[in-house]
Motif scaffolding. Structure first.
Motif, PDB file in Angstrom:
ATOM      1  N   GLY A 168     -18.059  -5.168  12.323  1.00  0.00           N
ATOM      2  CA  GLY A 168     -17.267  -5.601  13.465  1.00  0.00           C
ATOM      3  C   GLY A 168     -15.790  -5.652  13.152  1.00  0.00           C
ATOM      4  N   ALA A 169     -15.070  -6.322  14.034  1.00  0.00           N
ATOM      5  CA  ALA A 169     -13.621  -6.405  13.895  1.00  0.00           C
ATOM      6  C   ALA A 169     -13.255  -7.127  12.600  1.00  0.00           C
ATOM      7  CB  ALA A 169     -13.021  -7.125  15.094  1.00  0.00           C
ATOM      8  N   PRO A 170     -12.328  -6.577  11.832  1.00  0.00           N
ATOM      9  CA  PRO A 170     -11.990  -7.184  10.546  1.00  0.00           C
ATOM     10  C   PRO A 170     -10.945  -8.283  10.680  1.00  0.00           C
ATOM     11  CG  PRO A 170     -10.729  -5.188  10.823  1.00  0.00           C
ATOM     12  CD  PRO A 170     -11.617  -5.308  12.044  1.00  0.00           C
ATOM     13  N   ALA A 171     -10.764  -8.989   9.595  1.00  0.00           N
ATOM     14  CA  ALA A 171      -9.605  -9.858   9.424  1.00  0.00           C
ATOM     15  C   ALA A 171      -8.594  -9.108   8.567  1.00  0.00           C
ATOM     16  CB  ALA A 171      -9.993 -11.163   8.759  1.00  0.00           C
ATOM     17  N   VAL A 200      -7.039 -11.832  -4.359  1.00  0.00           N
ATOM     18  CA  VAL A 200      -7.600 -12.968  -5.083  1.00  0.00           C
ATOM     19  C   VAL A 200      -7.994 -14.082  -4.109  1.00  0.00           C
ATOM     20  CG1 VAL A 200      -7.073 -14.787  -6.754  1.00  0.00           C
ATOM     21  CG2 VAL A 200      -6.368 -12.432  -7.212  1.00  0.00           C
ATOM     22  N   ALA A 201      -7.188 -14.273  -3.086  1.00  0.00           N
ATOM     23  CA  ALA A 201      -7.451 -15.347  -2.122  1.00  0.00           C
ATOM     24  C   ALA A 201      -8.669 -15.066  -1.250  1.00  0.00           C
ATOM     25  CB  ALA A 201      -6.225 -15.556  -1.236  1.00  0.00           C
ATOM     26  N   ALA A 202      -8.944 -13.800  -0.953  1.00  0.00           N
ATOM     27  CA  ALA A 202     -10.013 -13.441  -0.006  1.00  0.00           C
ATOM     28  C   ALA A 202     -11.377 -13.484  -0.676  1.00  0.00           C
ATOM     29  CB  ALA A 202      -9.730 -12.066   0.588  1.00  0.00           C
ATOM     30  N   ARG A 203     -11.724 -14.621  -1.235  1.00  0.00           N
ATOM     31  CA  ARG A 203     -12.905 -14.739  -2.100  1.00  0.00           C
ATOM     32  C   ARG A 203     -14.229 -14.754  -1.350  1.00  0.00           C
ATOM     33  NH1 ARG A 203      -9.731 -19.144  -2.205  1.00  0.00           N
ATOM     34  NH2 ARG A 203     -10.508 -21.065  -1.212  1.00  0.00           N
ATOM     35  N   SER A 204     -14.197 -14.970  -0.020  1.00  0.00           N
ATOM     36  CA  SER A 204     -15.441 -15.055   0.747  1.00  0.00           C
ATOM     37  C   SER A 204     -15.742 -13.774   1.532  1.00  0.00           C
ATOM     38  CB  SER A 204     -15.372 -16.244   1.716  1.00  0.00           C
ATOM     39  OG  SER A 204     -15.195 -17.449   1.017  1.00  0.00           O
ATOM     40  N   ALA A 205     -14.897 -12.762   1.416  1.00  0.00           N
ATOM     41  CA  ALA A 205     -15.081 -11.528   2.183  1.00  0.00           C
ATOM     42  C   ALA A 205     -16.418 -10.869   1.843  1.00  0.00           C
ATOM     43  CB  ALA A 205     -13.934 -10.562   1.901  1.00  0.00           C
ATOM     44  N   GLY A 244     -11.560 -18.696   3.276  1.00  0.00           N
ATOM     45  CA  GLY A 244     -12.873 -18.894   3.861  1.00  0.00           C
ATOM     46  C   GLY A 244     -13.329 -17.796   4.785  1.00  0.00           C
ATOM     47  N   VAL A 245     -12.600 -16.700   4.845  1.00  0.00           N
ATOM     48  CA  VAL A 245     -12.894 -15.638   5.806  1.00  0.00           C
ATOM     49  C   VAL A 245     -14.018 -14.748   5.284  1.00  0.00           C
ATOM     50  CG1 VAL A 245     -11.959 -13.658   7.054  1.00  0.00           C
ATOM     51  CG2 VAL A 245     -10.540 -15.678   6.667  1.00  0.00           C
ATOM     52  N   THR A 246     -15.057 -14.566   6.099  1.00  0.00           N
ATOM     53  CA  THR A 246     -16.177 -13.697   5.744  1.00  0.00           C
ATOM     54  C   THR A 246     -16.094 -12.407   6.551  1.00  0.00           C
ATOM     55  OG1 THR A 246     -17.572 -14.754   7.402  1.00  0.00           O
ATOM     56  CG2 THR A 246     -17.626 -15.675   5.187  1.00  0.00           C
ATOM     57  N   GLY A 247     -17.088 -11.546   6.382  1.00  0.00           N
ATOM     58  CA  GLY A 247     -17.094 -10.277   7.101  1.00  0.00           C
ATOM     59  C   GLY A 247     -16.174  -9.264   6.456  1.00  0.00           C
ATOM     60  N   ALA A 248     -15.684  -8.326   7.270  1.00  0.00           N
ATOM     61  CA  ALA A 248     -14.781  -7.283   6.790  1.00  0.00           C
ATOM     62  C   ALA A 248     -13.369  -7.837   6.691  1.00  0.00           C
ATOM     63  CB  ALA A 248     -14.809  -6.082   7.733  1.00  0.00           C
ATOM     64  N   VAL A 249     -12.740  -7.647   5.545  1.00  0.00           N
ATOM     65  CA  VAL A 249     -11.375  -8.124   5.323  1.00  0.00           C
ATOM     66  C   VAL A 249     -10.542  -6.972   4.768  1.00  0.00           C
ATOM     67  CG1 VAL A 249      -9.901  -9.754   4.077  1.00  0.00           C
ATOM     68  CG2 VAL A 249     -12.152 -10.490   4.910  1.00  0.00           C
ATOM     69  N   VAL A 250      -9.373  -6.787   5.347  1.00  0.00           N
ATOM     70  CA  VAL A 250      -8.436  -5.754   4.899  1.00  0.00           C
ATOM     71  C   VAL A 250      -7.160  -6.454   4.461  1.00  0.00           C
ATOM     72  CG1 VAL A 250      -7.141  -3.680   5.523  1.00  0.00           C
ATOM     73  CG2 VAL A 250      -9.398  -4.112   6.550  1.00  0.00           C
ATOM     74  N   VAL A 251      -6.825  -6.323   3.179  1.00  0.00           N
ATOM     75  CA  VAL A 251      -5.607  -6.926   2.645  1.00  0.00           C
ATOM     76  C   VAL A 251      -4.505  -5.870   2.683  1.00  0.00           C
ATOM     77  CG1 VAL A 251      -4.555  -8.099   0.684  1.00  0.00           C
ATOM     78  CG2 VAL A 251      -6.988  -8.434   1.171  1.00  0.00           C
ATOM     79  N   VAL A 252      -3.410  -6.193   3.355  1.00  0.00           N
ATOM     80  CA  VAL A 252      -2.356  -5.214   3.625  1.00  0.00           C
ATOM     81  C   VAL A 252      -1.098  -5.550   2.836  1.00  0.00           C
ATOM     82  CG1 VAL A 252      -0.937  -4.143   5.410  1.00  0.00           C
ATOM     83  CG2 VAL A 252      -3.276  -4.881   5.949  1.00  0.00           C
ATOM     84  N   ASP A 253      -0.593  -4.569   2.098  1.00  0.00           N
ATOM     85  CA  ASP A 253       0.725  -4.669   1.448  1.00  0.00           C
ATOM     86  C   ASP A 253       1.292  -3.261   1.379  1.00  0.00           C
ATOM     87  OD1 ASP A 253       2.976  -4.965  -0.131  1.00  0.00           O
ATOM     88  OD2 ASP A 253       2.069  -6.453  -1.438  1.00  0.00           O
ATOM     89  N   VAL A 254       2.169  -2.955   2.319  1.00  0.00           N
ATOM     90  CA  VAL A 254       2.720  -1.604   2.420  1.00  0.00           C
ATOM     91  C   VAL A 254       3.939  -1.421   1.518  1.00  0.00           C
ATOM     92  CG1 VAL A 254       4.114  -2.156   4.479  1.00  0.00           C
ATOM     93  CG2 VAL A 254       3.424   0.204   4.058  1.00  0.00           C
ATOM     94  N   LEU A 255       4.709  -2.491   1.286  1.00  0.00           N
ATOM     95  CA  LEU A 255       5.893  -2.420   0.423  1.00  0.00           C
ATOM     96  C   LEU A 255       5.768  -3.440  -0.708  1.00  0.00           C
ATOM     97  CD1 LEU A 255       8.719  -2.154   3.141  1.00  0.00           C
ATOM     98  CD2 LEU A 255       7.756  -0.314   1.764  1.00  0.00           C
ATOM     99  N   ARG A 256       5.080  -3.132  -1.804  1.00  0.00           N
ATOM    100  CA  ARG A 256       4.672  -1.779  -2.109  1.00  0.00           C
ATOM    101  C   ARG A 256       3.298  -1.710  -2.756  1.00  0.00           C
ATOM    102  NH1 ARG A 256       9.417  -0.965  -6.173  1.00  0.00           N
ATOM    103  NH2 ARG A 256       9.276  -3.242  -6.061  1.00  0.00           N
ATOM    104  N   ALA A 257       2.619  -2.838  -2.947  1.00  0.00           N
ATOM    105  CA  ALA A 257       1.476  -2.892  -3.854  1.00  0.00           C
ATOM    106  C   ALA A 257       0.421  -1.838  -3.576  1.00  0.00           C
ATOM    107  CB  ALA A 257       0.837  -4.278  -3.820  1.00  0.00           C
ATOM    108  N   PHE A 258      -0.015  -1.743  -2.310  1.00  0.00           N
ATOM    109  CA  PHE A 258      -1.150  -0.860  -2.063  1.00  0.00           C
ATOM    110  C   PHE A 258      -0.721   0.544  -1.657  1.00  0.00           C
ATOM    111  CE2 PHE A 258      -3.147  -5.165  -1.307  1.00  0.00           C
ATOM    112  CZ  PHE A 258      -3.492  -5.277  -2.651  1.00  0.00           C
ATOM    113  N   THR A 259       0.578   0.753  -1.518  1.00  0.00           N
ATOM    114  CA  THR A 259       1.111   2.118  -1.539  1.00  0.00           C
ATOM    115  C   THR A 259       1.126   2.611  -2.982  1.00  0.00           C
ATOM    116  OG1 THR A 259       2.490   1.726   0.412  1.00  0.00           O
ATOM    117  CG2 THR A 259       3.104   3.556  -1.017  1.00  0.00           C
ATOM    118  N   THR A 260       1.602   1.765  -3.894  1.00  0.00           N
ATOM    119  CA  THR A 260       1.618   2.126  -5.315  1.00  0.00           C
ATOM    120  C   THR A 260       0.206   2.393  -5.821  1.00  0.00           C
ATOM    121  OG1 THR A 260       3.612   0.810  -5.649  1.00  0.00           O
ATOM    122  CG2 THR A 260       2.349   1.377  -7.605  1.00  0.00           C
TER     123      THR A 260
END
Length: 248
Positions: A151-154, A122-127, A30-46
């Motif tokens: 503004g400040a992201p989630a 996939v989960a961040a459908r309201s961003a 249900g999170v709106t606004g700016a959303v940053v999905v983080v996965d360093v090991l390893r999805a979004f590094t890859t």
């Protein structure tokens, strides 16, 4: 108690700006606004290394079968990712930045599925705006979020899990570095890189073994700001498409 007038409220808000949120995938819907999905090991590094190797688009899906169906419908598409850390049958690449860095991906389209990173997307459908991030594109991500003016992201910490000790430490440290970059604080890059490289998730990644992970995956993942691009998700008729974008 008298009501504060509009000027008083504005002054209070200016003195105490909205704070970023750090949440798990289960709370992202249900999170709106700016959303940053983080996965360093390893999805979004890859993913970042795939773009650096020439990939044109990366489509993000939640299931292994989703990825295989996407690929089967489009013979020029390559599948990249993992299930429980291991490359599924029918995938062209593991979830390995080292593997994709060595590939010629010029103008190729990729479908990516992972157990944590793509699940967060996939989960961040309201961003309102949605980015994928890791350490290798940290400052570029921060600049893109700042330029969006939302503004400040989630931050979605995809590694958070009650099933494994120390889960999410690597992704939370990455998100905190991106937030420091966004607000102009010192990055503490060496400290963060060390924390990620020595995390429980790093140890689990190395232990997965040949064909599914590479010994150099960790060192590649902790190269803070190796790339000067951000990665933003667009909702398209074909699905969730990740693109390499300029930070500003």
């Amino acid at each position: 108690m008298p009501h504060a007038d509009r000027a008083d409220l504005s002054a209070e808000q200016a003195a105490d700006p909205p704070r970023p949120r750090f949440l798990g995938t289960a709370d992202a819907g249900g999170v709106t606004g700016a959303v940053v999905v983080v996965d360093v090991l390893r999805a979004f590094t890859t993913a970042a290394y795939a773009f650096a190797a020439g990939a044109r688009h990366i489509y993000l899906v939640g299931g292994v079968d989703d990825a295989l169906r996407f690929k089967a419908a489009r013979p020029d598409v390559l599948a990249m990712g993992e299930e429980h850390g291991r490359r599924p049958d029918g995938f062209d690449f593991a979830n390995s930045p080292t593997e994709v860095a060595a590939a010629d991906l010029h103008d190729r389209v990729i479908v990516q599925r992972t157990s944590a990173g793509t699940q967060g997307v996939v989960a961040a459908r309201s961003a309102s705006r949605l980015w994928c991030a890791s350490l290798v594109c940290a400052s570029a991500t921060a600049a893109a979020v700042r330029a969006a003016g939302l503004g400040a992201p989630a931050y979605v910490i995809t590694g958070w899990s009650g099933r494994a000790p120390g889960s999410g430490v690597d992704d939370l440290a990455t998100a905190e570095l991106i937030e420091r970059a966004r607000v102009g604080e010192a990055l503490a890059a060496e400290r963060t890189a060390h924390l990620v490289a020595t995390s429980e998730e790093a140890a689990r990644t190395v232990a997965i073994g040949s064909g599914h992970s590479h010994p150099d995956d960790i060192s590649r993942a902790v190269e803070v700001d190796r790339f000067d691009f951000a990665m933003e998700v667009t909702r398209t008729p074909l699905g969730l498409r990740l693109d390499r974008v300029a930070p500003g």
